[in-house]
Design a protein around this motif. Structure first.
Motif, mmCIF file in Angstrom:
data_model
loop_
_atom_site.group_PDB
_atom_site.id
_atom_site.type_symbol
_atom_site.label_atom_id
_atom_site.label_comp_id
_atom_site.label_asym_id
_atom_site.label_seq_id
_atom_site.Cartn_x
_atom_site.Cartn_y
_atom_site.Cartn_z
ATOM 1 N N ASP A 421 0.810 -1.224 0.000
ATOM 2 C CA ASP A 421 0.000 0.000 0.000
ATOM 3 C C ASP A 421 0.841 1.271 0.000
ATOM 4 O O ASP A 421 0.356 2.330 -0.375
ATOM 5 C CB ASP A 421 -0.955 0.013 1.200
ATOM 6 N N THR A 422 2.099 1.186 0.438
ATOM 7 C CA THR A 422 2.924 2.403 0.415
ATOM 8 C C THR A 422 3.020 2.941 -1.009
ATOM 9 O O THR A 422 3.187 4.136 -1.198
ATOM 10 C CB THR A 422 4.350 2.146 0.942
ATOM 11 N N SER A 423 2.875 2.059 -2.003
ATOM 12 C CA SER A 423 3.006 2.522 -3.389
ATOM 13 C C SER A 423 1.909 3.513 -3.759
ATOM 14 O O SER A 423 2.106 4.379 -4.597
ATOM 15 C CB SER A 423 2.994 1.330 -4.345
ATOM 16 N N ILE A 424 0.754 3.383 -3.101
ATOM 17 C CA ILE A 424 -0.351 4.294 -3.406
ATOM 18 C C ILE A 424 0.005 5.727 -2.992
ATOM 19 O O ILE A 424 -0.491 6.697 -3.534
ATOM 20 C CB ILE A 424 -1.645 3.798 -2.711
ATOM 21 N N LEU A 425 0.914 5.845 -2.024
ATOM 22 C CA LEU A 425 1.280 7.172 -1.537
ATOM 23 C C LEU A 425 2.106 7.954 -2.555
ATOM 24 O O LEU A 425 2.370 9.137 -2.369
ATOM 25 C CB LEU A 425 2.048 7.055 -0.217
ATOM 26 N N SER A 426 2.508 7.306 -3.659
ATOM 27 C CA SER A 426 3.175 8.060 -4.718
ATOM 28 C C SER A 426 2.236 9.157 -5.213
ATOM 29 O O SER A 426 2.685 10.184 -5.708
ATOM 30 C CB SER A 426 3.574 7.133 -5.858
#
Ligand code: ATP
Ligand code: MG
Lengths: 477, 250
Positions: A421-426
């Motif tokens: 889910d950290t990738s969504i923070l891009s």
């Protein structure tokens, strides 16, 4: 030639010493920009942000004696951060429109532009009429996209929105979309760099307009005045024309690395080592902090969820319901872009990202923690209570230790989800692994190789995380 | 009333309990004296467990009065935890704490309620393990025990709080037949030591031998009660007769 150099050096020295004397009260600004908008702003092969806008801003700032922090992100976030006062100015290929004038104050324009419509190089589309029923790719929030949209009813095409230029172009190159609309200099630069697209209206650009630097309406008057003054200066002395020439006359390898660097995964890894490592580190940092804090928050929610008091159970259920229900990206935008406008406090992207993860992953954790406690055989509680233990003691000494064991696999699962889910923070401009990939692809157009590298990195991280979790699980047993 | 022998330990008066439309207990009244051993029998679903569980407030009555050890536990404001410390309960499914060893199971409540310090609790626990004949199992995990062993540990766990009333809800129903004897033996010794006991069981032989009084539940009512001899050998209630003929010939 030598004379010119010497003169330049001399003026630099004067400027420098002059700067030193006033350094104490040099104003400092936060400027946002669109991270993937070559030739205006993009990352070069050393992962430095370069481009017409970056050099212009630097020249103006040097001249006017202010300093700034440049924050590259998506155009939309960049624009919203200025309009809600979280950043001071934006230089991001922002076209001057009547609508935007309601929200921003614009500088003297620094670039004349117009909107081109673009198709695949070997496409047999001849005119806008041929787009009927076809899909057109647009980038959210840009004036090129507004122009494209204004033609939608007339020509009857469908619209698909993208957040960055490169993905949008590739959608047309791959034939998923039939055409796209983009600002002339941007597409010129990309075609020069070898993207397989062609411009259909080089002579008759749509919506001819101008790009300008902008600040929130009615605010930052000093910054705007400095920019105007500085820009007039660099226009007059030829600096600005040099900058533009440098970028629109540039060949690909100057900025994006040599062919050799890009032709293999190893070459790409090597030439972007520091960017990959930084992105990787940011992802690890986000994951570790989020896992720790979300677990604490989740366990708290879970404990509240099995409280003997109805009110506390209700609070837990409500929090879980809300934050499990909200899509992660909506939550991130709400916290990063929405909230500061209301509470009046700037929230740095990293903090906003962490808060987002804590709330979302914490809600999921809370749900399975509560479920784990509830899954403990009812007789355990009755036996503990029948011995005279209070509800709290029975929970702490008997139910929770057993519940935690049931939950261990769910925790491991949640850790892996958090990492992904950290990738969504891009989306809010955090330079983690995914955003790093987006930026590198924007520069070198090596989508397959770059995303293969990024995918491998995620898999390695997930493998390590799984090993670590399993090790902890074994020790617990 | 001043007679110590007739001191009432449990006083139940006109208690009713329903689950939705299911009227499980109807106007139950019953007094149990100190040192008395009462065995409750009756068909499945007649309300025996529900009645027993009300005596330590695992269930709350809808109306009526329950006084245990002088505490009115049908009143919500009574500190039930204090009352429960004096009422041991043994369950059909043992309910030993899976996250503790045998010894820790027995020591937990005395320590957590502040009744004993750790050393005293351990001394007590080892002594009880000896009483139930399982001293060698002190440090094993409860999951490695047989059913009969588990139930004897559960009795020891309840006794560790030094209660003056013990409740048993079908303590031998989940056991293999060859294990039943050991558990009943422990209970018999307990009865002989003078413990006030209320036991729900289908072990009619045990009831005859140990009970001071047998109470027959049916349809949420006490249909008949009396000395075991009278209840088993000369039942007056028709339903009791029916019930006995079924269980005796089973
Ligand atoms: N928590 C509950 N919710 C709803 N109904 C219940 C609950 N507990 C018991 N009952 C119902 O109350 C009735 C009496 O149950 P109880 O367990 O007291 O019977 P019992 O005499 O102990 O039977 P058995 O010999 O089978 O243990 C049954 O009809 C049962 O279904
Ligand atoms: Mg029962």
């Amino acid at each position: 030639m030598l004379k010119k150099w010497l003169f330049g050096l001399a003026s630099l020295v004067t400027l420098f010493s002059f700067n030193l004397t006033i350094q104490a009260d040099k104003p400092h600004y936060t400027i946002t920009t669109d991270a993937t908008y070559a030739p205006f702003t993009f990352q070069d092969k050393n992962n430095k942000y370069v481009g017409i806008e970056q050099e212009t801003m630097k020249a103006v700032a040097d001249r006017e004696g202010f300093t700034y922090t440049m924050k590259p992100m998506s155009f939309n976030s960049a624009a919203q951060l200025v309009s809600n006062g979280q950043a001071d100015g934006i230089i991001a290929g922002m076209g001057v429109t009547e609508e935007r004038k309601e929200v921003y104050d614009f500088s003297t324009p620094y670039y004349k532009t117009g909107v081109a419509w673009i198709v695949k190089k070997d496409s047999n589309i001849k005119s806008l009429k041929d787009l009927k029923g076809q899909t057109v790719a647009l980038k959210t929030g840009t004036s090129a996209s507004e122009y494209g949209k204004s033609l939608q009813t007339k020509y009857g095409f469908k619209i698909k929105y993208f957040n960055d230029t490169d993905t949008m172009y590739n959608d047309v190159v791959n034939g998923n979309s039939a055409a796209t609309f983009e600002d002339m200099p941007v597409i010129q630069y990309s075609i020069k760099n070898g993207i397989q697209l062609k411009i259909m209206n080089p002579k008759s650009l749509g919506n001819a307009g101008v790009y300008a630097f902008a600040v929130e309406k009615g605010k930052n008057k000093a910054l705007l005045a400095s920019f105007n003054k500085g820009f007039a200066g660099i226009k007059k002395d030829g600096t600005y024309d040099k900058i533009v020439k440098k970028y629109l006359g540039a060949t690909q390898s100057t900025f994006s690395g040599s062919k050799k660097d890009n032709s293999s995964i190893f070459g790409i890894l090597n030439s972007n080592k520091s960017a990959f490592l930084k992105g990787l580190w940011q992802t690890i940092e986000l994951t570790v902090i989020a896992i720790l804090l979300a677990s604490i928050f989740g366990i708290l929610l879970g404990i509240m969820g099995v409280s003997e008091f109805k009110l506390i159970r209700g609070i837990s259920t409500t929090i879980i319901y809300i934050f499990r229900g909200l899509p992660l990206m909506v939550l991130a935008f709400f916290i990063y872009i929405g909230l500061p406008g209301v509470i009046g406090i700037k929230i740095p992207a990293f903090t906003a990202g962490i808060i987002t993860l804590i709330l979302n992953e914490g809600a999921y954790t809370g749900a399975f923690v509560r479920g784990g406690f509830e899954a403990v055989e009812h007789g355990q509680m009755e036996a503990a209570r029948s011995l005279g233990l209070t509800y709290g003691k029975a929970m702490r000494r008997v139910i929770m230790p057993q519940g935690i064991r049931i939950m261990v696999p769910s925790f491991i699962n949640q850790f892996i989800i958090t990492l992904k889910d950290t990738s969504i923070l891009s989306a809010i401009g955090l330079l983690e692994l995914t955003q790093t990939g987006t930026l590198i692809v924007a520069r070198n157009s090596q989508g397959f190789r770059v995303w293969a590298i990024i995918a491998m990195m995620y898999l390695i991280l997930i493998t390590l995380l799984t090993w670590l979790s399993n090790w902890v699980e074994r020790r617990l047993k | 009333m001043s007679d110590a022998q007739a001191k009432v330990k449990v006083h139940v008066e006109k208690v009713n309990k329903s689950y939705g439309d299911n009227h499980v207990l109807r106007d139950i009244s019953l007094d149990i004296a100190e040192n008395e051993v009462v065995v409750m029998i009756g068909p499945s679903g007649s309300g025996k467990s529900t009645f027993l569980r009300m005596l330590n407030q695992l269930e709350m009555p809808d109306d009526g009065t329950i006084v245990v050890d002088g505490f009115n536990i049908s009143d919500k404001s009574t500190d039930i935890n204090k009352v429960r410390e004096n009422i041991g309960m043994v369950f059909q499914s043992f309910n030993l704490f899976n996250n503790y060893s045998v010894l820790e199971n027995i020591m937990l409540a005395p320590i957590e309620t502040g009744k004993m310090d750790k050393a005293a609790a351990e001394t007590k626990a080892r002594q009880l393990l000896d009483t139930v004949g399982l001293s060698e199992k002190a440090d094993v995990s409860v999951n490695s025990l047989s059913g009969g062993q588990k139930q004897r540990i559960a009795i020891a766990r309840a006794l560790a709080m030094e209660p003056d009333i013990m409740l048993f809800d079908e303590p031998t129903s989940a056991l293999d037949p060859e294990m039943v004897g050991d558990v009943l033996e422990v209970m018999k010794n307990l009865a002989e030591s003078g413990m006030t006991m209320i036991i729900v069981t289908h072990e009619m032989g045990f009831a005859k031998q140990v009970a001071d009084r047998v109470v027959f539940f049916e349809s949420g009512k006490i249909q008949e009660s009396g000395a075991p001899k009278q209840v088993f050998d000369a039942p007056k209630n028709e339903r009791l007769q029916e019930f006995l003929s079924k269980v005796m010939h089973a």
